[in-house]
Design a protein around this motif. Structure first.
Motif, short mmCIF file in Angstrom:
data_model
loop_
_atom_site.label_atom_id
_atom_site.label_comp_id
_atom_site.label_asym_id
_atom_site.label_seq_id
_atom_site.Cartn_x
_atom_site.Cartn_y
_atom_site.Cartn_z
N GLU A 51 61.12 27.55 9.59
CA GLU A 51 60.26 26.44 8.84
C GLU A 51 59.71 26.88 7.33
OE1 GLU A 51 56.65 26.18 11.17
OE2 GLU A 51 57.57 27.16 13.00
N GLU A 52 59.67 25.77 6.64
CA GLU A 52 59.32 25.81 5.28
C GLU A 52 58.06 24.76 5.01
OE1 GLU A 52 62.67 27.83 2.56
OE2 GLU A 52 62.61 25.72 2.59
N TRP A 53 57.14 25.19 4.46
CA TRP A 53 55.88 24.32 4.20
C TRP A 53 55.45 24.19 2.91
CZ3 TRP A 53 54.48 21.26 8.12
CH2 TRP A 53 55.25 21.67 9.66
N LYS A 54 54.96 23.15 2.61
CA LYS A 54 54.57 23.11 1.04
C LYS A 54 53.31 23.87 0.59
CE LYS A 54 56.12 18.37 0.30
NZ LYS A 54 55.89 16.90 0.18
N ASP A 55 52.22 23.89 1.68
CA ASP A 55 51.27 24.88 1.34
C ASP A 55 50.60 25.11 2.57
OD1 ASP A 55 49.85 22.40 2.19
OD2 ASP A 55 49.74 21.57 -0.09
N GLN A 56 49.60 26.14 2.54
CA GLN A 56 48.87 26.39 3.57
C GLN A 56 48.06 25.42 4.36
OE1 GLN A 56 48.91 29.66 5.20
NE2 GLN A 56 47.90 28.48 6.75
N ASP A 57 47.48 24.42 3.83
CA ASP A 57 46.94 23.18 4.28
C ASP A 57 47.84 22.49 4.80
OD1 ASP A 57 44.32 23.83 2.90
OD2 ASP A 57 44.65 22.71 1.21
N GLY A 58 49.00 22.09 4.46
CA GLY A 58 50.12 21.58 5.50
C GLY A 58 50.26 22.34 6.60
N LEU A 59 50.30 23.61 6.56
CA LEU A 59 50.64 24.47 7.72
C LEU A 59 49.50 24.28 8.67
CD1 LEU A 59 52.40 26.48 9.43
CD2 LEU A 59 51.64 28.19 7.81
N ASP A 60 48.36 24.35 8.12
CA ASP A 60 47.06 24.16 8.90
C ASP A 60 46.99 22.85 9.70
OD1 ASP A 60 46.42 26.70 8.04
OD2 ASP A 60 44.78 26.23 6.63
N ILE A 61 47.46 21.73 9.20
CA ILE A 61 47.49 20.59 9.89
C ILE A 61 48.40 20.61 10.92
CG2 ILE A 61 48.02 18.15 9.54
CD1 ILE A 61 46.47 18.49 6.55
N HIS A 62 49.52 21.14 10.70
CA HIS A 62 50.76 21.37 11.64
C HIS A 62 50.10 21.89 12.89
CE1 HIS A 62 54.37 21.83 13.54
NE2 HIS A 62 54.34 23.29 13.44
N ASN A 63 49.84 23.25 12.60
CA ASN A 63 49.29 24.08 13.51
C ASN A 63 48.16 23.58 14.58
OD1 ASN A 63 50.98 26.15 13.10
ND2 ASN A 63 49.36 27.36 11.63
N ASN A 64 47.42 22.42 14.21
CA ASN A 64 46.40 21.65 14.95
C ASN A 64 46.95 20.42 15.62
OD1 ASN A 64 44.10 23.41 14.74
ND2 ASN A 64 44.35 23.00 12.57
N GLN A 65 48.24 20.07 15.31
CA GLN A 65 48.81 18.86 15.95
C GLN A 65 48.82 18.85 17.34
OE1 GLN A 65 49.70 16.12 14.45
NE2 GLN A 65 49.02 16.82 12.34
N SER A 66 48.35 17.70 18.08
CA SER A 66 48.07 17.63 19.71
C SER A 66 49.71 18.17 20.09
CB SER A 66 47.87 16.40 19.96
OG SER A 66 48.63 15.24 19.62
N TYR A 67 50.79 17.75 19.47
CA TYR A 67 52.02 17.87 20.07
C TYR A 67 52.44 19.03 20.06
CZ TYR A 67 53.58 16.71 15.05
OH TYR A 67 53.58 16.72 13.85
N LEU A 68 52.09 20.00 19.01
CA LEU A 68 52.34 21.51 18.99
C LEU A 68 51.62 22.27 19.89
CD1 LEU A 68 53.61 23.97 17.76
CD2 LEU A 68 51.97 23.99 16.12
N GLN A 69 50.18 21.74 20.19
CA GLN A 69 49.30 22.41 21.14
C GLN A 69 50.01 22.18 22.41
OE1 GLN A 69 46.98 24.56 20.28
NE2 GLN A 69 47.59 24.34 18.19
#
Length: 92
Positions: A51-69
């Protein structure tokens, strides 16, 4: 840029089911605005997500996505060991 490597080891009898779930996860994740790269690799029953992410905010959003959970919860009984996640820094 933030780089993540996630390693998931499926139980051998669940390889196809885990791969199908991973395919869905990759498809949904690639739609996220902060996602630069989300590539899936495999070797037998081991799956690696690079994975590569633009920034920490974007990674935080990803980590809270319902499909990831949902993915994490539903794969727990299908994998041989806990998912390993490494936040890495490129050195060369």
């Amino acid at each position: 840029m933030i780089s993540i490597t996630a390693i998931l080891k499926s139980k051998k009898e669940n390889i196809n089911q885990v791969q199908s779930m991973l395919n869905h996860l990759v498809t949904e994740t690639r739609k996220e605005a902060a996602c630069v790269r989300y590539d899936l690799h495999t070797a037998e029953n081991v799956f690696i997500i690079w994975e590569e992410w633009k920034d920490q905010d974007g990674l935080d959003i990803h980590n809270n996505q319902s499909y990831l959970q949902d993915f994490i919860a539903k794969t727990e009984p299908l994998i041989a060991s806990p998912i390993q996640v490494y936040k890495t820094t490129q050195i060369l």
